[in-house]
Design an enzyme around this catalytic site. Sequence first.
Site, short mmCIF file in Angstrom:
data_model
loop_
_atom_site.label_atom_id
_atom_site.label_comp_id
_atom_site.label_asym_id
_atom_site.label_seq_id
_atom_site.Cartn_x
_atom_site.Cartn_y
_atom_site.Cartn_z
N ASP A 157 21.90 2.53 25.14
CA ASP A 157 22.99 1.89 25.59
C ASP A 157 22.82 0.56 25.67
O ASP A 157 23.61 0.01 26.71
CB ASP A 157 23.55 2.76 26.73
N LYS A 188 26.43 9.36 21.27
CA LYS A 188 26.82 10.20 22.30
C LYS A 188 28.20 9.77 22.91
O LYS A 188 28.78 8.91 22.54
CB LYS A 188 25.76 10.17 23.34
N CYS A 201 22.97 6.79 32.61
CA CYS A 201 22.30 7.20 31.38
C CYS A 201 20.97 7.12 31.40
O CYS A 201 20.27 8.13 30.71
CB CYS A 201 23.13 6.36 30.32
#
Length: 212
Positions: A17, A120, A164
């Site tokens: 991310d 995702k 995450c």
Amino acid sequence: MSELQDGPPTTAVLLTDIQADFTEFGNGSLAVPGTGSDYVESVKKATLHYMDEGLSIYAVQDRHPPDHVSFYTNHSNKKPFDTIPLGRITQILWPPHCVRDTPGARLLFPESWAKEIVQKGTDPDHDSYSAFKDDGGRKTGIDDILRRDGISELIVYGLATDFCIRYTVNHALEAGYRVRVRIDLCRGVSEDTTKEAVRDMKSRGAVIETAG
């Protein structure tokens, strides 16, 4: 012990991310503290170093539809960081972020660096902190990709430590991977939840390390 643990590890990087909306550098809608240009450059430098060592890079990218359940704007009379019950979990409501095909969803490193990029959070009805599966149990496919490539050890870093990274690391451990967390290349949303995340990952078997 999982079959992934047998023999010497084949190591790869799982870059998590590193996207505009999660960084101060990118003027993100959900910027994690401490993610200015120095942070982004340190991530890129470390990633290039691992590439020079011959390690493959795999990347995870948040990519939400506009009507995603985690956005507070999709719920009446709700504010950012409110919570709602959602099935068996408590859903945190976030500002809209990493919406597909918007500048905020872009990766802050050349996509060509990554052998595979897995997305995702694409299901509007389920949040997905983990690179492996969303809150509804739907898998992203990263496990199949890593097994295909013979990967048994992951070096994980990115954003955010307490969400995450934590979920990704714990699911990787559950799947039988050895996991090393480059904590110096991670940043968390809050100090308390970040400390708890580090304790949790370590207690489950992750190695917490820094450069050098």
